[in-house]
Design a protein around this motif. Structure first.
Motif, PDB file in Angstrom:
ATOM      1  N   PHE A 127       0.826  -1.206   0.000  1.00  0.00           N
ATOM      2  CA  PHE A 127       0.000   0.000   0.000  1.00  0.00           C
ATOM      3  C   PHE A 127       0.860   1.255   0.000  1.00  0.00           C
ATOM      4  O   PHE A 127       0.570   2.216  -0.721  1.00  0.00           O
ATOM      5  CB  PHE A 127      -0.936  -0.006   1.212  1.00  0.00           C
ATOM      6  N   LEU A 128       1.924   1.269   0.800  1.00  0.00           N
ATOM      7  CA  LEU A 128       2.799   2.448   0.819  1.00  0.00           C
ATOM      8  C   LEU A 128       3.458   2.686  -0.534  1.00  0.00           C
ATOM      9  O   LEU A 128       3.584   3.827  -0.981  1.00  0.00           O
ATOM     10  CB  LEU A 128       3.863   2.310   1.900  1.00  0.00           C
ATOM     11  N   VAL A 129       3.877   1.609  -1.187  1.00  0.00           N
ATOM     12  CA  VAL A 129       4.502   1.760  -2.502  1.00  0.00           C
ATOM     13  C   VAL A 129       3.472   2.213  -3.524  1.00  0.00           C
ATOM     14  O   VAL A 129       3.783   3.017  -4.415  1.00  0.00           O
ATOM     15  CB  VAL A 129       5.190   0.445  -2.937  1.00  0.00           C
ATOM     16  N   SER A 135       4.383  -2.295  -6.924  1.00  0.00           N
ATOM     17  CA  SER A 135       3.928  -2.297  -5.534  1.00  0.00           C
ATOM     18  C   SER A 135       3.613  -3.716  -5.060  1.00  0.00           C
ATOM     19  O   SER A 135       3.947  -4.087  -3.930  1.00  0.00           O
ATOM     20  CB  SER A 135       2.719  -1.389  -5.356  1.00  0.00           C
ATOM     21  N   ALA A 136       3.004  -4.524  -5.923  1.00  0.00           N
ATOM     22  CA  ALA A 136       2.715  -5.907  -5.543  1.00  0.00           C
ATOM     23  C   ALA A 136       3.997  -6.718  -5.411  1.00  0.00           C
ATOM     24  O   ALA A 136       4.147  -7.516  -4.472  1.00  0.00           O
ATOM     25  CB  ALA A 136       1.801  -6.551  -6.574  1.00  0.00           C
ATOM     26  N   GLY A 137       4.934  -6.513  -6.327  1.00  0.00           N
ATOM     27  CA  GLY A 137       6.195  -7.247  -6.267  1.00  0.00           C
ATOM     28  C   GLY A 137       7.010  -6.896  -5.038  1.00  0.00           C
ATOM     29  O   GLY A 137       7.537  -7.784  -4.354  1.00  0.00           O
ATOM     30  N   ALA A 187       7.673 -11.961   1.982  1.00  0.00           N
ATOM     31  CA  ALA A 187       8.367 -13.252   2.020  1.00  0.00           C
ATOM     32  C   ALA A 187       9.556 -13.205   2.980  1.00  0.00           C
ATOM     33  O   ALA A 187       9.817 -14.163   3.711  1.00  0.00           O
ATOM     34  CB  ALA A 187       8.832 -13.646   0.621  1.00  0.00           C
ATOM     35  N   GLY A 188      10.267 -12.086   2.987  1.00  0.00           N
ATOM     36  CA  GLY A 188      11.376 -11.942   3.926  1.00  0.00           C
ATOM     37  C   GLY A 188      10.916 -11.942   5.371  1.00  0.00           C
ATOM     38  O   GLY A 188      11.533 -12.578   6.234  1.00  0.00           O
ATOM     39  N   VAL A 189       9.823 -11.258   5.648  1.00  0.00           N
ATOM     40  CA  VAL A 189       9.272 -11.249   7.008  1.00  0.00           C
ATOM     41  C   VAL A 189       8.757 -12.635   7.376  1.00  0.00           C
ATOM     42  O   VAL A 189       8.942 -13.094   8.509  1.00  0.00           O
ATOM     43  CB  VAL A 189       8.174 -10.175   7.141  1.00  0.00           C
TER      44      VAL A 189
END
Length: 139
Positions: A103-105, A115-117, A124-126
């Motif tokens: 959303f921020l992107v 933004s989706a990527g 995925a990192g989190v």
């Protein structure tokens, strides 16, 4: 002489009943951390949307609504996280982070794919970090 202490006595009918779980109390951190995240997120969303121009009412509303939504979701996740297994808990944290970053992107007027990527990569990192953290600290 002490035989009376070893003699089995009558047990009450409710002696083997399951104990009731204690209600979870709210710690200051359970309210403070989501509140702080929501305030920071709301200010940042309004700042991104402002884009160097003057502040408008729409930007303030955007910041308030997005910050309140993130704070409510973080609070809800914090309340139910103990009931989830470590894999599902990591998925929940990853999905919440992915949506928030996406959303921020999207507020920067870039493409939907970007933004989706970026949201998926950060989510995925989190997910990987929280899965490792929850899996390694589980008793």
């Amino acid at each position: 002489m002490v035989t009376h202490a070893a003699m089995p006595g009558r047990k009450r009918a409710g002696a083997h009943a399951r104990p009731r779980p204690r209600p979870r109390s709210l710690s200051p951190y359970a309210v403070g951390v989501p509140l702080a995240l929501g305030i920071i997120y709301g200010f940042y969303a309004a700042f991104i949307r402002r884009d160097g121009g003057p502040s408008t009412g729409g930007q303030v509303v955007l910041g308030l609504v997005s910050g309140a939504a993130l704070a409510a979701l973080c609070f809800a996740l914090g309340r139910i996280q103990r009931d989830l297994r470590h894999g599902l808990r990591a998925v929940a944290y990853g999905a919440l982070t992915a949506c928030a970053i996406g959303f921020l992107v999207s507020l920067t007027d870039t493409s939907v794919l970007r933004s989706a990527g970026l949201g998926l990569v950060v989510g995925a990192g989190v997910f990987l970090a929280t899965f490792y953290l929850f899996y390694s600290r589980e008793p």
